[in-house]
Design a protein around this motif. Sequence first.
Motif, PDB file in Angstrom:
ATOM      1  N   ALA A 139      -0.367  20.400   6.593  1.00 16.73           N
ATOM      2  CA  ALA A 139      -0.609  20.451   6.932  1.00 16.73           C
ATOM      3  C   ALA A 139      -0.334  21.732   9.141  1.00 16.73           C
ATOM      4  O   ALA A 139      -1.187  21.218   9.267  1.00 16.73           O
ATOM      5  N   LEU A 140       0.517  22.298   8.447  1.00 17.88           N
ATOM      6  CA  LEU A 140       0.970  22.796  10.005  1.00 17.88           C
ATOM      7  C   LEU A 140       0.933  23.576  10.265  1.00 17.88           C
ATOM      8  O   LEU A 140       0.710  24.977   9.321  1.00 17.88           O
ATOM      9  N   ARG A 141       0.607  24.622  11.549  1.00 15.64           N
ATOM     10  CA  ARG A 141       1.012  25.680  12.362  1.00 15.64           C
ATOM     11  C   ARG A 141       2.280  25.756  12.670  1.00 15.64           C
ATOM     12  O   ARG A 141       3.062  25.084  13.100  1.00 15.64           O
ATOM     13  N   GLY A 142       2.713  27.377  13.156  1.00 15.93           N
ATOM     14  CA  GLY A 142       3.298  27.739  13.715  1.00 15.93           C
ATOM     15  C   GLY A 142       4.691  28.698  13.831  1.00 15.93           C
ATOM     16  O   GLY A 142       3.723  29.040  12.626  1.00 15.93           O
ATOM     17  N   MET A 162       0.881  -1.434   0.490  1.00 20.68           N
ATOM     18  CA  MET A 162      -0.052   0.181   0.077  1.00 20.68           C
ATOM     19  C   MET A 162       1.091   1.352  -0.005  1.00 20.68           C
ATOM     20  O   MET A 162       1.742   1.263   0.501  1.00 20.68           O
ATOM     21  N   PRO A 163       0.705   2.472  -0.701  1.00 17.14           N
ATOM     22  CA  PRO A 163       0.844   4.137  -0.763  1.00 17.14           C
ATOM     23  C   PRO A 163       1.116   4.074   0.105  1.00 17.14           C
ATOM     24  O   PRO A 163       0.266   4.494   1.169  1.00 17.14           O
ATOM     25  N   ARG A 164       2.564   4.642   0.561  1.00 17.64           N
ATOM     26  CA  ARG A 164       2.896   5.820   2.433  1.00 17.64           C
ATOM     27  C   ARG A 164       2.121   6.836   2.329  1.00 17.64           C
ATOM     28  O   ARG A 164       3.051   7.948   0.835  1.00 17.64           O
ATOM     29  N   LEU A 165       1.873   7.805   2.691  1.00 20.21           N
ATOM     30  CA  LEU A 165       1.337   9.005   3.158  1.00 20.21           C
ATOM     31  C   LEU A 165       2.123   9.312   4.412  1.00 20.21           C
ATOM     32  O   LEU A 165       1.913   9.218   5.527  1.00 20.21           O
ATOM     33  N   LEU A 166       2.740  10.607   4.345  1.00 15.48           N
ATOM     34  CA  LEU A 166       3.166  11.411   5.317  1.00 15.48           C
ATOM     35  C   LEU A 166       2.604  12.335   5.684  1.00 15.48           C
ATOM     36  O   LEU A 166       2.546  13.448   5.064  1.00 15.48           O
ATOM     37  N   LEU A 167       2.025  12.680   6.704  1.00 14.71           N
ATOM     38  CA  LEU A 167       0.372  14.440   6.772  1.00 14.71           C
ATOM     39  C   LEU A 167       1.435  15.167   7.610  1.00 14.71           C
ATOM     40  O   LEU A 167       1.661  14.313   9.748  1.00 14.71           O
ATOM     41  N   PHE A 168       1.900  15.932   7.965  1.00 15.92           N
ATOM     42  CA  PHE A 168       2.108  16.634   8.553  1.00 15.92           C
ATOM     43  C   PHE A 168       1.168  17.271   9.511  1.00 15.92           C
ATOM     44  O   PHE A 168       0.879  18.086   8.781  1.00 15.92           O
ATOM     45  N   GLY A 169       1.440  17.866  10.671  1.00 14.02           N
ATOM     46  CA  GLY A 169       0.169  18.566  11.267  1.00 14.02           C
ATOM     47  C   GLY A 169      -0.986  17.882  11.033  1.00 14.02           C
ATOM     48  O   GLY A 169      -2.379  17.804  11.315  1.00 14.02           O
ATOM     49  N   LEU A 222       7.195  15.217  16.153  1.00 17.94           N
ATOM     50  CA  LEU A 222       8.007  16.158  15.542  1.00 17.94           C
ATOM     51  C   LEU A 222       7.903  17.633  15.415  1.00 17.94           C
ATOM     52  O   LEU A 222       6.791  17.863  15.326  1.00 17.94           O
ATOM     53  N   ASP A 223       8.443  18.388  16.170  1.00 12.91           N
ATOM     54  CA  ASP A 223       8.896  19.849  16.360  1.00 12.91           C
ATOM     55  C   ASP A 223       9.529  20.043  14.757  1.00 12.91           C
ATOM     56  O   ASP A 223      10.519  19.420  14.687  1.00 12.91           O
ATOM     57  N   LEU A 224       9.110  21.551  14.698  1.00 13.95           N
ATOM     58  CA  LEU A 224       9.702  22.194  13.827  1.00 13.95           C
ATOM     59  C   LEU A 224      10.688  22.609  13.003  1.00 13.95           C
ATOM     60  O   LEU A 224      11.071  22.509  12.419  1.00 13.95           O
ATOM     61  N   GLU A 225      11.522  22.478  14.397  1.00 20.43           N
ATOM     62  CA  GLU A 225      13.398  22.574  14.742  1.00 20.43           C
ATOM     63  C   GLU A 225      13.675  20.947  14.448  1.00 20.43           C
ATOM     64  O   GLU A 225      15.022  21.175  14.440  1.00 20.43           O
ATOM     65  N   ASP A 226      12.855  20.481  14.665  1.00 24.93           N
ATOM     66  CA  ASP A 226      13.973  19.069  14.857  1.00 24.93           C
ATOM     67  C   ASP A 226      13.854  18.704  13.135  1.00 24.93           C
ATOM     68  O   ASP A 226      13.664  17.007  13.139  1.00 24.93           O
ATOM     69  N   GLU A 254       8.795  32.106  10.683  1.00 24.48           N
ATOM     70  CA  GLU A 254      10.639  31.583   9.610  1.00 24.48           C
ATOM     71  C   GLU A 254      10.516  29.862  10.188  1.00 24.48           C
ATOM     72  O   GLU A 254      10.962  29.578   8.867  1.00 24.48           O
ATOM     73  N   LYS A 255       9.873  29.114  11.500  1.00 23.10           N
ATOM     74  CA  LYS A 255      10.460  27.879  11.887  1.00 23.10           C
ATOM     75  C   LYS A 255       9.970  27.316  10.245  1.00 23.10           C
ATOM     76  O   LYS A 255      10.675  26.285  10.404  1.00 23.10           O
ATOM     77  N   GLN A 256       8.503  27.561  10.207  1.00 27.34           N
ATOM     78  CA  GLN A 256       8.181  27.103   9.501  1.00 27.34           C
ATOM     79  C   GLN A 256       8.459  26.523   8.245  1.00 27.34           C
ATOM     80  O   GLN A 256       8.733  25.973   7.635  1.00 27.34           O
ATOM     81  N   LEU A 257       9.136  28.148   7.934  1.00 30.74           N
ATOM     82  CA  LEU A 257       9.102  28.029   6.247  1.00 30.74           C
ATOM     83  C   LEU A 257      10.718  27.142   6.186  1.00 30.74           C
ATOM     84  O   LEU A 257      10.595  26.931   5.377  1.00 30.74           O
ATOM     85  N   ARG A 258      11.958  27.380   6.883  1.00 27.13           N
ATOM     86  CA  ARG A 258      12.780  26.713   7.932  1.00 27.13           C
ATOM     87  C   ARG A 258      12.491  25.202   7.431  1.00 27.13           C
ATOM     88  O   ARG A 258      13.290  24.256   6.958  1.00 27.13           O
TER      89      ARG A 258
END
Length: 270
Positions: free
Chosen positions: A71-74, A1-8, A48-52, A77-81
């Motif tokens: 589908a993240l918030r935060g 089955m295909p794998r989907l990674l959903l951030f947030g 998973l933190d945005l800085e890790d 600047e951290k989100q952009l990186r």
Amino acid sequence: MPRLLLFGASGAVGKALVRLLEAENAYTVHGTCRSNRPPLPAERCHRLDLEDFRKLELLWERIRPDAVVLALRGDYEKQLRFHRAVAELAKGSSCDVWFCSTSAVFDGSAKKPHTEEEAPAPESEYGRFKAACEEMMASVLGSRLRILRFPAVFGRDVPRVTQLMERLKRGEIVEYHDNFFANRHTDEMLARQIAFLLRHRPEGIFHLGSVDIMSQAEFYRELVFRLGYPKERVKAISHPADRILAVLSKRDWPEELRITHDDILDHFRS
Ligand SMILES: NC(=O)c1ccc[n+]([C@@H]2O[C@H](COP(=O)([O-])OP(=O)(O)OC[C@H]3O[C@@H](n4cnc5c(N)ncnc54)[C@H](OP(=O)(O)O)[C@@H]3O)[C@@H](O)[C@H]2O)c1
């Protein structure tokens, strides 16, 4: 089955998408969160933190996703990186990347609804951040990046609705603009549209949301009524000038994936 990674995966949008994809069973869904638990089995939930960045790389190696939804918030600047790091990882693979953007990328040009071929015109800090993120990720991924722009999302457990219900319970009068017009969405229909796109893998920018627009005060009067309170609990106020913030689609969506304000309000019928 295909794998989907959903951030947030633990957010308002993420949870609705997880519920639908888990029910459809077309992907092995892995989801990230910061402090809240997504509706996924523990072995597929990843804190998973945005800085890790180290953990991000390890997670990527372990899952090797076929598709990614962001589908993240935060902090912006951290989100952009973080989004750049995800784009760089995806660039070295064959995975599709779906980025949740917003109608606010047009908030500097709030005189008419906007369709997919129009260039963003952001004014707010949020709109500028989202437009910058779209541009940065497109520069890394080219057509592999799919951009999902949508307006405010409503649903039974979406914070803007649960917070409104708290205020109504406390007996408050809530104020909304009678000359701010927008389109809107539900978490459930948004999830259905994203699931459809994941299945068919078209490229480009997608404007998702109701096909009609409505004033904020009128919408909230109807919503408050559906939530069991009198419409008079909404007080209409006015901006100095009329504003329209809506993302409409020129794409040919299947009839069952179209949504109107009536459908959104029906969602809350008690
Ligand atoms: N909801 C809307 O009306 C709407 C409208 C237009 C566009 N969007 C876009 O859609 C996306 C999802 O929105 P949403 O309303 O679902 O957001 P949300 O409910 O606030 O959820 C955000 C997600 O990001 C995670 N997160 C927040 N800060 C983090 C951090 N520092 N490190 C790692 N993860 C972090 C949260 O984890 P925890 O829950 O564990 O804290 C959660 O999973 C966003 O990109 C937003 O801009 C939303």
